[in-house]
Enzyme design. Structure first.
Site, PDB file in Angstrom:
ATOM      1  N   GLU A 205      35.073  41.239  38.315  1.00 59.82           N
ATOM      2  CA  GLU A 205      35.224  39.779  38.259  1.00 59.82           C
ATOM      3  C   GLU A 205      36.436  39.388  37.428  1.00 59.82           C
ATOM      4  OE1 GLU A 205      32.835  35.615  37.955  1.00 59.82           O
ATOM      5  OE2 GLU A 205      31.722  37.483  37.748  1.00 59.82           O
ATOM      6  N   THR A 206      36.692  40.119  36.372  1.00 56.18           N
ATOM      7  CA  THR A 206      37.885  39.850  35.557  1.00 56.18           C
ATOM      8  C   THR A 206      39.147  40.015  36.385  1.00 56.18           C
ATOM      9  OG1 THR A 206      36.782  40.544  33.516  1.00 56.18           O
ATOM     10  CG2 THR A 206      39.201  40.614  33.529  1.00 56.18           C
TER      11      THR A 206
END
Length: 144
Positions: A68-69
């Site tokens: 997700e980062t």
């Protein structure tokens, strides 16, 4: 007053700027280090140590957070100034365990649209074996 640096004119393609902006966040606590930043491709590393479940394996949630980062950073570069992104869908498949070393995540754009951006993030171990595949879609919003 905050200790977190917030440069007035960020260079979205500069991994150093992102690392400074990530001070005090989950990104820093997990040891995620951005290596390459771009809308088409973003790469980072993360240590296995400190990101494991009780049995010593890399936590699946850590792989998902790495994914997700990476997808969010890449989508923000794609969105450009005056816009922001939020993740709206995240999925992960875990293929093999990692017990030590460093994993590398590589986000590759699948779709770069006006209102959404989607990425496939491949997480590999030190021997370049696929540990997880993460899929992320971000919604692109005008800041207002």
């Amino acid at each position: 007053m905050t200790d977190t640096p917030t440069p007035q004119s960020p260079d979205p393609a500069d991994p150093t700027w992102w690392q400074q902006a990530a001070r005090g966040t989950l990104i820093e606590r997990m040891g995620i280090v951005l290596v390459e930043v771009g809308a088409q491709r973003t790469v980072a590393t993360m240590p296995v140590a400190g990101n494991t479940q009780p049995f010593g394996l890399l936590h699946g949630g850590a792989s998902a957070a790495l994914g997700e980062t990476l997808g969010s950073v890449a989508a923000q570069v794609h969105a450009g100034p005056g816009r922001t992104v939020v993740g709206i869908e995240l999925g992960a498949t875990h293929h093999r365990a990692a017990r030590e070393g460093v994993v590398t995540g590589t986000a590759t754009a699948v779709h770069l649209g006006r209102t959404t951006a989607s990425y496939e993030i491949v997480v590999t171990d030190d021997r370049d074996r696929r540990v997880s595949t993460v899929r992320l879609t971000c919604l692109i919003l005008d800041r207002g």
